[in-house]
Design a protein around this motif. Structure first.
Motif, mmCIF file in Angstrom:
data_model
loop_
_atom_site.group_PDB
_atom_site.id
_atom_site.type_symbol
_atom_site.label_atom_id
_atom_site.label_comp_id
_atom_site.label_asym_id
_atom_site.label_seq_id
_atom_site.Cartn_x
_atom_site.Cartn_y
_atom_site.Cartn_z
ATOM 1 N N LEU A 1 38.167 32.263 59.451
ATOM 2 C CA LEU A 1 39.437 32.771 58.931
ATOM 3 C C LEU A 1 40.008 31.843 57.859
ATOM 4 N N SER A 2 39.776 30.533 58.015
ATOM 5 C CA SER A 2 40.303 29.585 57.039
ATOM 6 C C SER A 2 39.635 29.737 55.671
ATOM 7 N N LEU A 3 38.420 30.276 55.663
ATOM 8 C CA LEU A 3 37.700 30.477 54.404
ATOM 9 C C LEU A 3 38.051 31.799 53.741
ATOM 10 N N THR B 1 48.110 28.191 63.421
ATOM 11 C CA THR B 1 47.691 29.144 64.457
ATOM 12 C C THR B 1 46.823 28.455 65.501
ATOM 13 N N VAL C 1 39.412 30.382 64.004
ATOM 14 C CA VAL C 1 40.033 29.894 62.774
ATOM 15 C C VAL C 1 39.001 29.427 61.734
ATOM 16 N N GLU C 2 37.791 29.102 62.184
ATOM 17 C CA GLU C 2 36.788 28.565 61.250
ATOM 18 C C GLU C 2 36.477 29.541 60.106
ATOM 19 N N VAL D 1 45.834 28.526 54.261
ATOM 20 C CA VAL D 1 45.083 27.581 55.097
ATOM 21 C C VAL D 1 46.014 26.902 56.096
ATOM 22 N N ALA D 2 47.218 26.563 55.650
ATOM 23 C CA ALA D 2 48.180 25.916 56.550
ATOM 24 C C ALA D 2 48.559 26.844 57.701
ATOM 25 N N THR D 3 48.721 28.119 57.412
ATOM 26 C CA THR D 3 49.062 29.085 58.462
ATOM 27 C C THR D 3 47.936 29.203 59.478
ATOM 28 N N VAL D 4 46.683 29.199 58.991
ATOM 29 C CA VAL D 4 45.531 29.247 59.904
ATOM 30 C C VAL D 4 45.522 27.999 60.790
ATOM 31 N N GLY D 5 45.777 26.827 60.186
ATOM 32 C CA GLY D 5 45.809 25.593 60.969
ATOM 33 C C GLY D 5 46.902 25.600 62.024
ATOM 34 N N LEU E 1 49.192 36.137 57.162
ATOM 35 C CA LEU E 1 47.936 35.807 56.486
ATOM 36 C C LEU E 1 47.537 36.900 55.499
#
Length: 611
Positions: A284-286, A248, A281-282, A242-246, A164
């Motif tokens: 972190l995705s931003l 995770t 993740v909420e 974003v895909a990596t966070v998802g 990330l």
């Protein structure tokens, strides 16, 4: 970014304190979710954990209060440090820069900094810094809380962090150049649209109403293609982030479910871990989107730094004052200063403009500078005002090198009128009073009469209170010029520099203003650049410039008596006075008026229309 901002302001910006405050907000938000662990454990055991519920409620309230306080402080920091302080610093610094710095796109650059760049920076403390800090501290706190529940789940959360971070850095690297590229594209489109609009009178007069659209359409098409490609380049690393966070989140849920089904994780703990994973993740995705904001803030700081790093004209450690001299007889004596050019050599970058120019302008006299375009006339007047420093030689006022004078002292001694006049969007009275804010009404009216501005004011419905529009757009060229001349005259400065000051006036008003200038030259050193012979011949002395050097100096009569460029022009003009289109010329004979035109172009003086 914080260190750079502190360095630009020469004081703490307050950003470090905001980071601490926002970190408290992020940590408390994470701890509130951490309180779910004992709460859910108690509930699964059939107990009501009143104490933990109260603690969670107090923590949530404290987090909200801290957020409100720090956000308000962030707004104040954004206004005070990031805009007001930097804007004042840029404004003060710009006034110390040589005029040569403002070549090319520099004026537009300063305008963009004052608007777009500082606007971007203003949102950093209150919005961007808050979101970025919370997006880091809240997930970090959640990971720590999760580690107390099950270290294996916490390890899964931490696992993608290096990847990330790589994507985050990649976003920052790409956004800056792409943003600059988009700005250039938008600028080009705007220029094409304005060009097409400006060409409408020409296109319509020639009956070619659709001409120009092809070029404009090509520019718009290129802009669309380039903008889409730019967005694709920016979105690719953001999408990967974003895909990596998802992924995770999916991985954490899978591991949590596996541990719960295997009996290695209690049901209550599994539910809490899943809730914590969502909270992890909420924000972190931003974070990927905040990388763009961080890069834009860095770009804005780069622009501000570029201006503040520009070298100003050096100020003398021990400023000197010119020596004034008495001018005139006992009945009308005044005090003035001389202006001397001593072997002045100057050029723009690698292009030489002046070479070994030497002459002296005495107080109480009018000196006219005559020469073709590019001979250095305007440059000489600007060297007097020290818009630049000479490459060699010296410009002296009252015997003192302008480089040895304080800038404020030098500015107070000079009044300038340019050919291209700029007026502020205010009233005529306010524009004239700008030359001397302490001037009395009587002094302003006297300057207006001298500049023949009083007749203009008398014709306007609102008189002195008439607004001139941006740049003076609501006035004609001649009216703007008279306002500018009155503004210069009301300064009552000992040196007056007129660069084509009467160019926008008709013959009658030019003669009237010229007479007023000669009348007001008592005690003043007046240097005038003019192309009209009637303006030039009334000067006390004429300096003829050519190719950056002084070709001749003298009065009108003295120059006429010499066999030089000035006398050649005057003879040609005299011979041409009786010449008409009906004169018969042989086919092989060169028309006399062509010779006159060539000489006029060489000297840079216009021939008056003799009817």
């Amino acid at each position: 970014m914080i260190g750079r901002t502190d360095a630009l302001l020469d004081r703490p910006s307050g950003l470090r304190g905001l980071v601490v405050g926002y970190s408290i907000v992020g940590v408390t938000q994470g701890l509130v979710f951490g309180a779910l662990v004992p709460i859910l454990r108690s509930l699964f055991d059939g107990k009501v954990p009143v104490g933990w519920i109260v603690i969670a409620a107090v923590g949530a309230a404290a987090s909200g209060a801290a957020l409100i306080v720090t956000s308000n402080v962030g707004f104040y920091v954004g206004i005070d440090a990031m805009t007001d302080a930097l804007m004042r610093k840029i404004g003060a610094h710009v006034t110390t820069l040589p005029l040569g710095w403002f070549t090319g796109p520099r004026a537009g650059q300063v305008s963009a900094i004052m608007s777009t760049s500082l606007q971007n920076l203003m949102s950093v403390p209150s919005v961007f810094l808050q979101q970025l800090t919370v997006a880091v501290t809240t997930p970090a706190t959640v990971v720590i809380v999760t580690a107390f529940v099950d270290w294996r789940v916490a390890a899964v959360m931490i696992l993608p962090i290096p990847l990330l971070y790589f994507f985050f850095r990649r976003i920052k690297t790409i956004v800056g150049p792409e943003h600059d590229r988009e700005e250039r594209i938008h600028t080009e489109v705007s220029e094409r649209v304005l060009e097409f609009a400006r060409l409408q009178p020409v296109l319509r007069a020639s009956g070619r109403l659709t001409d120009g659209w092809d070029e404009l359409n090509r520019t718009i098409d290129a802009s669309r293609v380039s903008t889409r490609a730019s967005l694709d380049r920016q979105n690719a690393p953001l999408a990967r982030f974003v895909a990596t966070v998802g992924l995770t989140l999916v991985l954490v849920l899978v591991v949590t479910t596996y541990l719960a089904l295997g009996g290695e994780l209690q049901t209550a703990d599994a539910v809490v871990v899943m809730l914590l994973a969502v909270r992890f993740v909420e924000p972190l995705s931003l974070l990927g989107a905040y990388a763009s904001g961080l890069r834009l803030a860095d770009t804005a700081l780069d622009s501000v730094t570029a201006v503040l790093d520009a070298e100003p004209l050096p100020e003398p450690a021990y400023p000197k004052e010119p020596s004034p001299v008495s001018v005139g007889d006992s009945a009308g004596s005044a005090v003035g200063v001389s202006v001397e050019f001593d072997s002045v050599t100057f050029g723009y970058d690698e292009r030489p403009v002046l070479r070994e120019v030497s002459f002296r302008c005495e107080p109480g006299t009018v000196t006219a500078l005559v020469g073709p375009s590019g001979s250095g006339k305007s440059t000489l007047t600007r060297l007097v005002a020290r818009f630049w420093d000479t490459d060699d030689g010296a410009v002296r006022i009252g015997g003192v090198d302008v480089r040895d004078m304080a800038s404020s002292s030098l500015a107070s001694m000079i009044a300038m009128v340019f050919q291209n006049v700029y007026l502020f969007d205010a009233t005529i009275l306010e524009n004239v009073r700008l030359g001397n804010p302490t001037a009395s009404d009587a002094e302003i009216h006297a300057a207006a009469r001298a500049a023949r501005l009083d007749s203009v004011v008398a014709e306007l419905p609102e008189g002195w209170n008439t607004r001139v529009g941006e740049g003076g757009a609501l006035l004609s060229g001649g009216q703007r010029q008279r306002v500018s001349i009155a503004r210069a005259l009301v300064r009552n400065a000992p040196i007056v520099l007129l660069d084509e000051a009467t160019a926008a006036l008709d013959a009658e008003n030019e003669a009237a203003v010229g007479a007023a200038i000669r009348e007001l030259s008592t005690g003043r050193t007046v240097i005038v650049i003019a192309h009209r012979l009637e303006t030039v011949r009334g000067a006390d002395r004429i300096v003829v410039l050519g190719d950056g050097t002084v070709e001749d100096i003298g009065t009108h009569d003295e120059l006429i008596g010499r066999d030089g460029l000035y006398s050649s022009f005057f003879r040609d003009r005299t011979d041409a006075a009786g010449w008409t289109l009906n004169n018969k010329k042989s086919q092989n004979e060169k028309p006399r008026n062509e010779e006159v035109t060539v000489t006029q172009q060489k000297l840079g003086i216009e021939q008056e229309n003799n009817g």
